[in-house]
Design a protein around this motif. Structure first.
Motif, PDB file in Angstrom:
ATOM      1  N   VAL A 228       9.827   3.625   5.757  1.00  0.00           N
ATOM      2  CA  VAL A 228       9.530   1.989   5.721  1.00  0.00           C
ATOM      3  C   VAL A 228       8.779   1.351   4.835  1.00  0.00           C
ATOM      4  O   VAL A 228       9.207   0.481   4.182  1.00  0.00           O
ATOM      5  N   GLN A 229       7.573   2.186   4.416  1.00  0.00           N
ATOM      6  CA  GLN A 229       6.883   1.378   3.368  1.00  0.00           C
ATOM      7  C   GLN A 229       7.359   1.619   1.914  1.00  0.00           C
ATOM      8  O   GLN A 229       7.157   0.848   1.281  1.00  0.00           O
ATOM      9  N   VAL A 232       9.633  -1.341   1.991  1.00  0.00           N
ATOM     10  CA  VAL A 232       8.672  -2.506   1.458  1.00  0.00           C
ATOM     11  C   VAL A 232       8.227  -2.849   0.282  1.00  0.00           C
ATOM     12  O   VAL A 232       8.442  -3.758  -0.330  1.00  0.00           O
ATOM     13  N   GLN A 243       1.151  -6.610  -2.603  1.00  0.00           N
ATOM     14  CA  GLN A 243       1.648  -5.973  -1.301  1.00  0.00           C
ATOM     15  C   GLN A 243       2.408  -4.814  -1.431  1.00  0.00           C
ATOM     16  O   GLN A 243       2.421  -3.757  -0.594  1.00  0.00           O
ATOM     17  N   ALA A 247       1.838  -1.113   0.217  1.00  0.00           N
ATOM     18  CA  ALA A 247       2.671  -0.199   0.616  1.00  0.00           C
ATOM     19  C   ALA A 247       2.898   1.453   0.256  1.00  0.00           C
ATOM     20  O   ALA A 247       2.966   2.103   0.871  1.00  0.00           O
ATOM     21  N   ARG A 295       0.706   0.972  13.068  1.00  0.00           N
ATOM     22  CA  ARG A 295       0.642  -0.543  12.704  1.00  0.00           C
ATOM     23  C   ARG A 295       0.823  -0.581  11.307  1.00  0.00           C
ATOM     24  O   ARG A 295       1.222  -1.778  10.889  1.00  0.00           O
ATOM     25  N   SER A 296       0.152   0.484  10.458  1.00  0.00           N
ATOM     26  CA  SER A 296      -0.015   0.245   9.006  1.00  0.00           C
ATOM     27  C   SER A 296       1.649   0.228   8.589  1.00  0.00           C
ATOM     28  O   SER A 296       2.099  -0.057   7.346  1.00  0.00           O
ATOM     29  N   GLY A 298       4.183  -1.248   9.720  1.00  0.00           N
ATOM     30  CA  GLY A 298       4.773  -2.447   9.882  1.00  0.00           C
ATOM     31  C   GLY A 298       5.080  -2.827  11.326  1.00  0.00           C
ATOM     32  O   GLY A 298       5.777  -3.745  11.705  1.00  0.00           O
ATOM     33  N   VAL A 332       9.694   2.377  15.471  1.00  0.00           N
ATOM     34  CA  VAL A 332       9.514   1.870  13.928  1.00  0.00           C
ATOM     35  C   VAL A 332      10.936   2.034  13.447  1.00  0.00           C
ATOM     36  O   VAL A 332      11.356   1.296  12.597  1.00  0.00           O
ATOM     37  N   GLY A 337      10.519  -4.345  15.017  1.00  0.00           N
ATOM     38  CA  GLY A 337       9.265  -4.715  14.531  1.00  0.00           C
ATOM     39  C   GLY A 337       8.277  -5.065  15.589  1.00  0.00           C
ATOM     40  O   GLY A 337       6.992  -5.073  15.387  1.00  0.00           O
TER      41      GLY A 337
END
Length: 406
Positions: A228-229, A232, A243, A247, A295-296, A298, A332, A337
């Motif tokens: 996911v990150q 991002v 940002q 990520a 939470r980190s 997303g 996730v 989300g």
């Protein structure tokens, strides 16, 4: 002495036909020796004077008895395959030889061998019946040959042979019992060895499944965060470098975490007792760090804890942690989300509720081993797990884990 007997027994077991032939020859030699001694004693006592005068009568008497003893000994060659017929024929031949004047106990040598074989190979009932019938026949034959049932001392002349016959049969029965007990012991030993190997194999399989489950839980969670990150970061690389950098920091931290946990799990496969303490297994005490990681990644997570927290047994604690980790990882990967997590510390059990709404992507039930692994874990600690649509467009995972004994 014993080594010599052991070698002889091994040789006889390796060459049964030759051993039976030698035994038959020895029995015949002993029987003929008894027949000769009996005839000599008869001559010395004057009981056969009339036969001596007849000349050929002695020869006829000797040849008939010899022929019967040869028959009684020859049938011993078939004693292993036909013990009952051999015993019957041998008994009949010996009784016939006794009627012809073979009163010496040595004449019964072939019969003793046959009775021993009968006790060894036949049933106890058959053995006893044959011994009784043969004994009665021998007593009657000896009484007919000598003209008396009891001697001057009041004893039966056949008592010696009766005792030897019973002892021979009893020795055969004892040998059969010993061999049966030995065979049963060997069978039990083989069964125990087989069971031990099966148990060891089962434990190895269980341990492999446990480690595979741990690897899945560790890797799936962190790789989902990394995935996911990384997406991002790629999306924001040019529009919002700050940002994107954040990520990538999360990607680095997740990668570091997964490497640390992989080292701990794989280390179980490489240690043989270990030179140092192993890292403690994760439990609900590490839930805040897990929530922060999620939470980190997303996920907008609403997390609540109710009831009074009490320590769970290690296996149950690890199970609860892995259920939360897997359920949130699925949120996730497959959610939109948003998710909620409720951990309720009840009196006798801990209840975990994770609910998230679907995204246009496939639902968590479309493949993979996550749900299977969760269910296996919960079942192993005697708990219950339900996973599926909640009826309002969301996906719900609910696990109930008993406290058991700490």
């Amino acid at each position: 002495m014993w080594p010599l007997l052991t070698r002889a027994n091994r040789w006889a077991a390796a060459h049964p036909r030759v051993a039976d032939a030698v035994l038959a020859a020895l029995a015949l030699a002993v029987a003929l020796g008894g027949l000769s001694d009996g005839r000599d004693r008869g001559r010395g006592g004057g009981g056969l004077d009339g036969l001596d005068a007849a000349g050929g009568a002695v020869s006829s008497f000797s040849s008939g008895a010899v022929a019967l003893l040869v028959l009684a000994s020859a049938v011993l060659l078939a004693r292993r395959t036909h013990p009952v017929p051999v015993a019957v024929v041998s008994a009949g031949a010996v009784v016939g030889a006794v009627l012809m004047g073979g009163a010496d106990p040595l004449v019964s040598a072939p019969l003793l061998v046959a009775l021993f074989t009968l006790g060894w190979l036949a049933t106890l009932r058959t053995t006893v019946l044959t011994v009784v019938v043969a004994g009665i026949g021998y007593v009657l034959a000896l009484a007919a040959a000598q003209g008396v049932f009891l001697d001057e001392r009041g004893d039966s002349p056949a008592l010696t042979v009766l005792a030897l016959g019973g002892a021979a049969a009893a020795a055969g029965v004892a040998l059969r019992g010993q061999r049966s007990a030995l065979a049963a012991a060997r069978a039990r030993a083989a069964q125990a060895e087989s069971t031990r190997e099966e148990e060891a194999q089962r434990r190895v399989t269980d341990e492999r499944l446990r480690i595979a489950r741990e690897l899945h839980d560790v890797v799936a969670h962190h790789i989902a965060v990394v995935n996911v990150q990384a997406g991002v970061a790629k999306h924001l690389m040019h529009r919002d470098p700050q940002q994107a950098e954040h990520a990538l920091t999360l990607v680095r931290e997740a990668s570091k975490s997964v490497l640390t946990e992989l080292t701990a799990v794989v280390g179980l496969l490489r240690t043989d007792g270990g030179d140092g303490p192993a890292a403690p297994a994760p439990g609900l005490a590490r839930l805040p760090a897990l929530v922060e990681d999620i939470r980190s990644a997303g996920l907008a997570l609403d997390q609540r804890t109710t009831g009074e927290a009490v320590d769970l047994p290690p296996v149950a604690d690890l199970t609860a942690y892995r259920v939360v980790q897997e359920a949130l990882t699925n949120a996730v990967k497959y959610g939109d989300g948003h998710a909620t997590l409720v951990v309720d510390h009840g009196t006798g059990e801990v209840t975990i509720d994770v609910v998230n709404t679907f995204s246009p992507r496939p639902s968590p039930g479309t493949g993979g081993h996550g749900l299977i692994g969760m269910r296996e874990r919960v079942d192993a600690v005697g708990g219950r797990l339900d996973a599926g649509p909640d009826g309002s467009g969301g996906w719900r995972v609910r696990a109930t884990i008993p406290r058991g004994t700490v």
